[in-house]
Design a protein around this motif. Structure first.
Motif, mmCIF file in Angstrom:
data_model
loop_
_atom_site.group_PDB
_atom_site.id
_atom_site.type_symbol
_atom_site.label_atom_id
_atom_site.label_comp_id
_atom_site.label_asym_id
_atom_site.label_seq_id
_atom_site.Cartn_x
_atom_site.Cartn_y
_atom_site.Cartn_z
ATOM 1 N N ILE A 97 31.675 20.421 60.677
ATOM 2 C CA ILE A 97 32.828 19.871 59.974
ATOM 3 C C ILE A 97 32.515 18.437 59.568
ATOM 4 O O ILE A 97 32.103 17.617 60.392
ATOM 5 C CB ILE A 97 34.088 19.906 60.856
ATOM 6 N N ILE A 98 32.702 18.157 58.293
ATOM 7 C CA ILE A 98 32.452 16.817 57.764
ATOM 8 C C ILE A 98 33.785 16.233 57.290
ATOM 9 O O ILE A 98 34.318 16.643 56.263
ATOM 10 C CB ILE A 98 31.440 16.863 56.612
ATOM 11 N N PRO A 99 34.369 15.289 58.047
ATOM 12 C CA PRO A 99 35.643 14.701 57.636
ATOM 13 C C PRO A 99 35.475 13.847 56.394
ATOM 14 O O PRO A 99 34.469 13.125 56.246
ATOM 15 C CB PRO A 99 36.062 13.857 58.846
ATOM 16 N N VAL A 100 36.446 13.936 55.494
ATOM 17 C CA VAL A 100 36.385 13.185 54.249
ATOM 18 C C VAL A 100 37.795 12.764 53.866
ATOM 19 O O VAL A 100 38.766 13.488 54.144
ATOM 20 C CB VAL A 100 35.734 14.040 53.134
ATOM 21 N N THR A 101 37.939 11.598 53.267
ATOM 22 C CA THR A 101 39.251 11.089 52.906
ATOM 23 C C THR A 101 39.797 11.802 51.672
ATOM 24 O O THR A 101 39.041 12.421 50.908
ATOM 25 C CB THR A 101 39.217 9.582 52.613
ATOM 26 N N SER A 102 41.086 11.686 51.459
ATOM 27 C CA SER A 102 41.721 12.291 50.281
ATOM 28 C C SER A 102 41.120 11.747 48.996
ATOM 29 O O SER A 102 40.840 12.488 48.052
ATOM 30 C CB SER A 102 43.231 12.019 50.300
ATOM 31 N N VAL A 191 54.399 3.151 49.364
ATOM 32 C CA VAL A 191 53.579 2.480 50.371
ATOM 33 C C VAL A 191 52.472 3.462 50.722
ATOM 34 O O VAL A 191 52.731 4.488 51.348
ATOM 35 C CB VAL A 191 54.401 2.108 51.616
ATOM 36 N N THR A 192 51.248 3.172 50.299
ATOM 37 C CA THR A 192 50.171 4.152 50.368
ATOM 38 C C THR A 192 49.271 3.967 51.591
ATOM 39 O O THR A 192 49.049 2.843 52.050
ATOM 40 C CB THR A 192 49.305 4.114 49.104
ATOM 41 N N PHE A 193 48.744 5.109 52.076
ATOM 42 C CA PHE A 193 47.860 5.126 53.233
ATOM 43 C C PHE A 193 46.749 6.143 52.990
ATOM 44 O O PHE A 193 46.936 7.134 52.291
ATOM 45 C CB PHE A 193 48.630 5.512 54.503
ATOM 46 N N GLU A 194 45.588 5.894 53.611
ATOM 47 C CA GLU A 194 44.451 6.800 53.466
ATOM 48 C C GLU A 194 44.655 8.096 54.240
ATOM 49 O O GLU A 194 44.236 9.161 53.817
ATOM 50 C CB GLU A 194 43.158 6.127 53.937
ATOM 51 N N GLY A 195 45.268 8.023 55.417
ATOM 52 C CA GLY A 195 45.422 9.206 56.257
ATOM 53 C C GLY A 195 46.700 9.147 57.072
ATOM 54 O O GLY A 195 47.373 8.111 57.162
ATOM 55 N N PHE A 196 47.016 10.278 57.704
ATOM 56 C CA PHE A 196 48.249 10.347 58.486
ATOM 57 C C PHE A 196 48.161 9.549 59.784
ATOM 58 O O PHE A 196 49.189 9.238 60.381
ATOM 59 C CB PHE A 196 48.585 11.810 58.783
ATOM 60 N N ASP A 197 46.946 9.237 60.228
ATOM 61 C CA ASP A 197 46.803 8.450 61.448
ATOM 62 C C ASP A 197 47.351 7.039 61.279
ATOM 63 O O ASP A 197 47.712 6.378 62.255
ATOM 64 C CB ASP A 197 45.341 8.402 61.884
#
Length: 353
Positions: A97-102, A191-197
């Protein structure tokens, strides 16, 4: 002579940036060498030679794709990665699994950082066209919604005029939010964010009056917030988008697209046949359609997969119902749009014959 010159001209043209000549480098885990794959084909052979499927996903969304406390990936999207590995390599565990941003996911896919992407990604016209991505099958139907603290009393989008709204950047979610609010003349502050974390904690801390995402995602975080003693949350009734989700592959490699397609669809077909991880290997009936599906009697549709690929998928990962039910954060399957077509849902696959 004219035909010969024409062929020579076409051949030379393909050497200079033609889609048929583009090459993609796929990294081999633990090695510095790469496998050069022509855009027109070769991903299947690359996976077979490498012996590991590279699957792009995420690590921060419970129910779909999450890196748990034990350092293992789990979720619906992850199981669909495992299904492809089981179909192609005969072993659901042969997947990285390779995690990648939106924001980076489609560029990473196009550049060959992974073979397939299961990352709750919506099938859209632009992604199908300009992004050079292919969407073999829709394995989860969703829609975008809005969540607010129940104490706010907000029940409609119009109640959010001038509100701060938390949203993931680089997503169709962000585009839908802007389009719907602009169409209705509702002013708001994204208000923008890269991920839910980072997005969810910001919402919990009151940096936003609302958060928007697919309703399945909102349901996950509603349960998490309330489960740890947080304030009651309200998901508005209105859906303001269609979000068909599924595996994503690079355009131009039809062999690999059909492999991913049928690997995933085999989970649905097994469910329709009444086959699951406990009984698919011991089927002793005489239904010719099921015998074909199991690869019995030498049936091979020419998909580039082992004839018994569906047995490997379902025994090791499960049928669609088993996979879905394994992740309660996704909600109830029965009676939903993700139910089998025979039960009134949208899960419908072509005949395996």
């Amino acid at each position: 002579m004219f035909l010969t010159l024409s062929l020579i001209a076409v051949s030379c043209g393909n050497d200079e940036g033609s889609p048929g000549a583009a090459a993609t480098a796929i990294p081999v885990p633990g090695e510095t060498a790469t496998v050069d794959l022509a855009q027109g084909g070769g991903t299947l052979q690359g996976v077979l030679e490498r012996g590991v499927l590279l699957c792009g996903s995420r690590d921060d969304l419970p129910g779909f794709a999450l890196l748990n406390e034990d350092g293992e990936y789990e979720g619906f999207d992850i199981d669909m990665c495992r299904a492809v590995a089981a179909a192609v390599l005969g072993d659901a565990g042969k997947v990285e699994i390779i995690p990648v941003t939106s924001a980076e996911r489609f560029t990473a896919l196009a550049s060959g950082q992974f073979d397939v992407m299961n990352r709750n990604s919506t099938w859209t016209a632009t992604r199908d066209g300009a992004e050079g991505a292919g969407f073999p099958f829709i394995y989860y139907f969703d829609g975008q919604g809005m969540m607010v603290p129940a104490s706010s009393g907000f029940t409609a989008l119009e109640d959010l005029a001038d509100a701060n709204i938390c949203v993931s950047t680089g997503t169709t979610t962000e585009l839908n939010l802007t389009a719907v609010f602009a169409a209705r003349g509702i002013p708001f502050n994204p208000v923008t964010f890269e991920g839910f974390d980072t997005l969810v904690p910001a919402y919990e801390q009151g940096q936003c009056e609302a958060m928007t995402s697919d309703t399945s995602v909102l349901g996950v975080f509603k349960s998490e917030i309330e489960g740890k003693g947080g304030p009651e949350q309200h998901i508005m009734a209105e859906l303001f988008s269609k979000e068909p989700l599924g595996p994503v592959v690079r355009d131009g490699d039809t062999e690999w697209a059909q492999v991913v397609n049928w690997a995933v669809m085999s989970t649905v077909q097994a469910w329709e046949f009444g086959l699951d991880s406990t009984n698919i290997g011991s089927y002793d009936g005489a239904d010719p359609n099921i015998l074909n599906f199991l690869g019995r009697d030498g049936f091979d549709p020419g998909l580039g997969l082992p004839t018994d690929f569906a047995v490997n998928v379902v025994e090791q990962v499960g049928n669609y119902e088993e996979i879905y039910s394994r992740h309660p954060q996704l909600g109830t399957l029965a009676g939903s749009v993700n139910d089998l077509w025979a039960n009134g849902g949208l899960m419908y696959v072509p005949p395996y014959r």
